[in-house]
Design an enzyme around this catalytic site. Structure first.
Site, PDB file in Angstrom:
ATOM      1  N   LYS A 171       0.842  -1.204   0.000  1.00 34.86           N
ATOM      2  CA  LYS A 171       0.000   0.000   0.000  1.00 34.86           C
ATOM      3  C   LYS A 171       0.876   1.253   0.000  1.00 34.86           C
ATOM      4  CE  LYS A 171      -3.883  -2.259   2.248  1.00 34.86           C
ATOM      5  NZ  LYS A 171      -4.537  -2.678   3.478  1.00 34.86           N
TER       6      LYS A 171
ATOM      7  N   GLN B  22      -5.028  -1.519   9.588  1.00 32.45           N
ATOM      8  CA  GLN B  22      -4.902  -2.827   8.937  1.00 32.45           C
ATOM      9  C   GLN B  22      -5.537  -3.918   9.813  1.00 32.45           C
ATOM     10  OE1 GLN B  22      -3.580  -3.520   5.789  1.00 32.45           O
ATOM     11  NE2 GLN B  22      -4.368  -5.568   6.183  1.00 32.45           N
TER      12      GLN B  22
ATOM     13  N   ASP C  34     -11.475   2.806   3.927  1.00 39.41           N
ATOM     14  CA  ASP C  34     -11.901   1.413   3.756  1.00 39.41           C
ATOM     15  C   ASP C  34     -13.406   1.303   3.540  1.00 39.41           C
ATOM     16  OD1 ASP C  34      -9.971  -0.532   3.613  1.00 39.41           O
ATOM     17  OD2 ASP C  34      -9.626  -0.597   5.780  1.00 39.41           O
TER      18      ASP C  34
END
Ligand code: NAD
Length: 281
Positions: free
Chosen positions: A52, A96, A119
């Protein structure tokens, strides 16, 4: 059969995003920033986060990774999120997953400002997506959606069958396809006849986590098949779709690896840029 090249599609998307970041910088004299919080030392999480960060740098985003050991307490993480919520240089925050057991995942998700929730997991974004309002959309289903639209720009009236009803994949996928006027069936572990459901589909999205569950004779000729699954097996990483069998019937199919996976990260960058743009008005 069209082999849907997710690597190529993701590279094209990153290229578009790179140009967008250049013009945003020219307009606002700053670039979108993505901050990732990584807790613990799980190898897959570390790999994802490294990828990422690499992709964020490639498109010119400001990127930062904050690392905590497994033993970090929940309060420290929540306070850091509050601090990032207030930080104007941070457009997007991602924690995460998975998290250590002593940290409440839902509390973490709900502490992130909905406007910085890259997200798309915050209940506000989930609700906005289901209402058809502007929202952050979870990256994997967004990537699947963009791949499907590349093959079939007009989805009006298509029959879509989604295998799996997770909050991460199946449910947001349903919302995206409904918005495109598909007739959507969402199936799960209690579905009575999965094969019969799949045989009705013009589009199948499989997000289950069972190696090669979707067989060749579950797919009628001409179906677009998107395989979200990533399963470690003795023969290596395979998806939720039996690739060799299904490729004989499908009109288009994503490989695993190299299909949906690369699009997930590219969509995270897209979401970060969208979050930035929404706060500049
Ligand atoms: P999950 O475990 O949260 O959900 C799985 C869903 O599948 C559940 O809704 C369950 O009801 C359904 N299911 C289970 N058995 C079934 C059966 N026999 N028939 C029909 N439905 C069944 O999984 P998830 O987080 O949505 O992930 C699914 C897969 O996608 C996993 O392999 C995961 O590794 C992969 N994944 C890939 C990406 C990517 O970027 N490509 C991202 C996230 C997840």
């Amino acid at each position: 059969m069209i082999l849907i090249d997710g690597k190529k599609a993701a590279a094209e998307l990153r290229q578009e995003l790179k140009h967008e970041v250049i013009s945003l910088k020219a307009k606002y004299n700053k670039v979108p920033g993505l901050t990732v919080i990584l807790i613990g030392d799980l190898t897959p999480s570390q790999i994802y986060v490294r990828n990422k960060e690499k992709s964020a740098n490639e498109v010119g985003l400001k990127s930062e990774v904050i690392k905590y050991p497994d033993s970090v307490n929940e309060k420290t993480v929540l306070e850091k999120i509050e601090e990032l919520n207030k930080d104007k240089s941070v457009s997007g925050i991602l924690v995460q997953l998975p998290l250590p057991k002593h940290i409440d995942k839902q509390k973490v998700i709900e502490t992130i400002l909905p406007s910085k929730d890259v997200d798309g997991f915050h209940p506000m974004n989930v609700g906005n997506l289901s209402l058809g309002y502007e929202s952050s959309v979870p990256c994997t289903p967004l990537g699947c959606y963009l791949l499907i639209k590349k093959i079939e720009p007009n989805l009006n009236g298509k029959k879509a069958v989604i295998v799996g009803r997770s909050n991460l994949n199946g449910k947001p996928m349903m919302q995206l396809l409904l918005k495109e006027n598909c007739t959507v069936t969402i199936t799960h572990s209690k579905t009575k006849d999965l094969k019969a459901e799949c045989l009705e589909a013009d589009i199948i999205v499989a997000a289950v986590g069972i190696p090669e569950l979707v067989k060749g004779d579950w797919v009628k000729k001409g179906t677009i098949v998107i395989d979200v699954g990533i399963n470690k097996t003795d023969k290596g990483i395979v998806g939720d779709v039996d690739f060799d069998e299904v490729s004989k019937n499908a009109k288009a199919l994503t490989p695993v690896p190299g299909g949906v996976g690369p699009m997930t990260i590219a969509c995270l960058l897209k979401n970060t840029i969208e979050c930035f743009k929404r706060t500049q008005i």
